[in-house]
Design a protein around this motif. Structure first.
Motif, mmCIF file in Angstrom:
data_model
loop_
_atom_site.group_PDB
_atom_site.id
_atom_site.type_symbol
_atom_site.label_atom_id
_atom_site.label_comp_id
_atom_site.label_asym_id
_atom_site.label_seq_id
_atom_site.Cartn_x
_atom_site.Cartn_y
_atom_site.Cartn_z
ATOM 1 N N ILE A 184 0.871 -1.171 0.000
ATOM 2 C CA ILE A 184 0.000 0.000 0.000
ATOM 3 C C ILE A 184 0.912 1.225 0.000
ATOM 4 O O ILE A 184 1.697 1.424 0.934
ATOM 5 N N LEU A 185 0.817 2.002 -1.055
ATOM 6 C CA LEU A 185 1.677 3.162 -1.256
ATOM 7 C C LEU A 185 0.866 4.435 -1.110
ATOM 8 O O LEU A 185 -0.314 4.471 -1.481
ATOM 9 N N HIS A 186 1.504 5.473 -0.603
ATOM 10 C CA HIS A 186 0.882 6.788 -0.548
ATOM 11 C C HIS A 186 1.674 7.727 -1.447
ATOM 12 O O HIS A 186 2.907 7.794 -1.358
ATOM 13 N N ALA A 187 0.973 8.414 -2.311
ATOM 14 C CA ALA A 187 1.559 9.420 -3.194
ATOM 15 C C ALA A 187 1.101 10.775 -2.667
ATOM 16 O O ALA A 187 -0.061 11.152 -2.839
ATOM 17 N N THR A 188 2.006 11.490 -1.997
ATOM 18 C CA THR A 188 1.646 12.738 -1.315
ATOM 19 C C THR A 188 2.503 13.892 -1.827
ATOM 20 O O THR A 188 3.408 13.702 -2.626
ATOM 21 N N GLY A 189 2.185 15.082 -1.314
ATOM 22 C CA GLY A 189 2.919 16.272 -1.721
ATOM 23 C C GLY A 189 2.432 16.830 -3.040
ATOM 24 O O GLY A 189 3.114 17.638 -3.674
ATOM 25 N N VAL A 190 1.261 16.390 -3.469
ATOM 26 C CA VAL A 190 0.639 16.854 -4.707
ATOM 27 C C VAL A 190 -0.788 17.303 -4.372
ATOM 28 O O VAL A 190 -1.321 16.936 -3.325
ATOM 29 N N PRO A 191 -1.406 18.086 -5.252
ATOM 30 C CA PRO A 191 -2.761 18.581 -4.943
ATOM 31 C C PRO A 191 -3.794 17.491 -4.671
ATOM 32 O O PRO A 191 -4.704 17.690 -3.874
ATOM 33 N N GLN A 192 -3.679 16.347 -5.344
ATOM 34 C CA GLN A 192 -4.642 15.266 -5.157
ATOM 35 C C GLN A 192 -3.904 13.987 -4.737
ATOM 36 O O GLN A 192 -3.659 13.104 -5.562
ATOM 37 N N PRO A 193 -3.556 13.857 -3.447
ATOM 38 C CA PRO A 193 -2.821 12.667 -2.995
ATOM 39 C C PRO A 193 -3.622 11.389 -3.249
ATOM 40 O O PRO A 193 -4.848 11.396 -3.203
ATOM 41 N N GLN A 194 -2.891 10.314 -3.520
ATOM 42 C CA GLN A 194 -3.515 9.045 -3.895
ATOM 43 C C GLN A 194 -2.978 7.897 -3.037
ATOM 44 O O GLN A 194 -1.846 7.937 -2.573
ATOM 45 N N GLN A 195 -3.800 6.875 -2.874
ATOM 46 C CA GLN A 195 -3.368 5.594 -2.328
ATOM 47 C C GLN A 195 -3.268 4.637 -3.507
ATOM 48 O O GLN A 195 -4.201 4.534 -4.298
ATOM 49 N N ALA A 241 -12.320 17.458 -1.471
ATOM 50 C CA ALA A 241 -12.643 18.810 -0.996
ATOM 51 C C ALA A 241 -11.686 19.256 0.110
ATOM 52 O O ALA A 241 -12.080 19.932 1.059
ATOM 53 N N GLY A 242 -10.433 18.820 0.021
ATOM 54 C CA GLY A 242 -9.420 19.223 0.990
ATOM 55 C C GLY A 242 -9.458 18.478 2.308
ATOM 56 O O GLY A 242 -8.761 18.842 3.254
ATOM 57 N N HIS A 243 -10.251 17.418 2.398
ATOM 58 C CA HIS A 243 -10.389 16.685 3.660
ATOM 59 C C HIS A 243 -10.067 15.209 3.468
ATOM 60 O O HIS A 243 -10.431 14.614 2.451
ATOM 61 N N ASP A 244 -9.424 14.618 4.477
ATOM 62 C CA ASP A 244 -9.070 13.199 4.418
ATOM 63 C C ASP A 244 -10.109 12.353 5.160
ATOM 64 O O ASP A 244 -11.087 12.878 5.706
#
Length: 182
Positions: free
Chosen positions: A80-91, A117-120
């Protein structure tokens, strides 16, 4: 894309169009992202019977349950990877299958957003609880559903938090539609 297909198990490589579409849909979103491994589960199904319709794995503390259907005997991994630091983070979740030469091959590819909408997912969970306390049952149901979606990287994974979220969603749907609770 061909390199990915070449490193997929034969059954996946034979019908790669679904994974290709998934990879294409997320590629631009994660191109500049920082990729981190959030979780890695090694799954030993080598002693499972051929034709077993359901295989469950119980991993970690607290226990995470992974449910697979029609999984052939073998060794697998879920990354399970997290792609963060971008406007639309993805799993991004990868199912890997160990080949006879101990080479890991792609067996599945799943992606889903980490936010809306900016919320996790945690924000949706907390907000759902607030709505529940105010007897705003429709809102609570919807926000618990959204929380579960953003918190679960794949549909075949279950955890105590996700089970609690599911139970609360069921409770609120029964409040909204009392005839269903019979």
């Amino acid at each position: 894309m061909e390199a990915l297909r070449a490193n997929a198990i034969p059954a996946v490589a034979a019908d790669f169009s679904g994974i290709a579409r998934s990879v294409d849909s997320v590629k631009l979103l994660v191109q500049q992202a920082a990729i981190t491994v959030d979780s890695l589960y090694v799954l030993d199904a080598s002693t499972e019977s051929v034709g077993n319709t359901r295989t469950d794995f119980y991993c970690g503390t607290p226990v995470v349950v992974l449910n697979f259907t029609d999984l052939p005997p073998g060794s697998y991994a879920l990354a399970i990877l997290h792609a963060t630091g971008v406007p639309q983070p993805q799993q991004i979740s990868l199912i890997l299958s160990e080949a006879a030469d101990h080479h890991w091959m792609l067996g599945g590819f799943f992606s889903r957003p980490m936010m809306e909408a900016g919320h996790d997912g945690l924000w949706y969970w907390v907000t759902a609880r607030k709505y529940a306390q105010m007897d705003m049952n429709w809102d609570a149901w919807l926000y618990y559903r959204m929380a579960a979606y953003f918190l679960a990287p794949v549909d075949f994974l279950s955890s105590p938090i996700l089970r609690s979220c599911s139970m609360r969603r069921t409770l609120y749907i029964r409040t909204i539609f009392p005839a269903q609770s019979r």
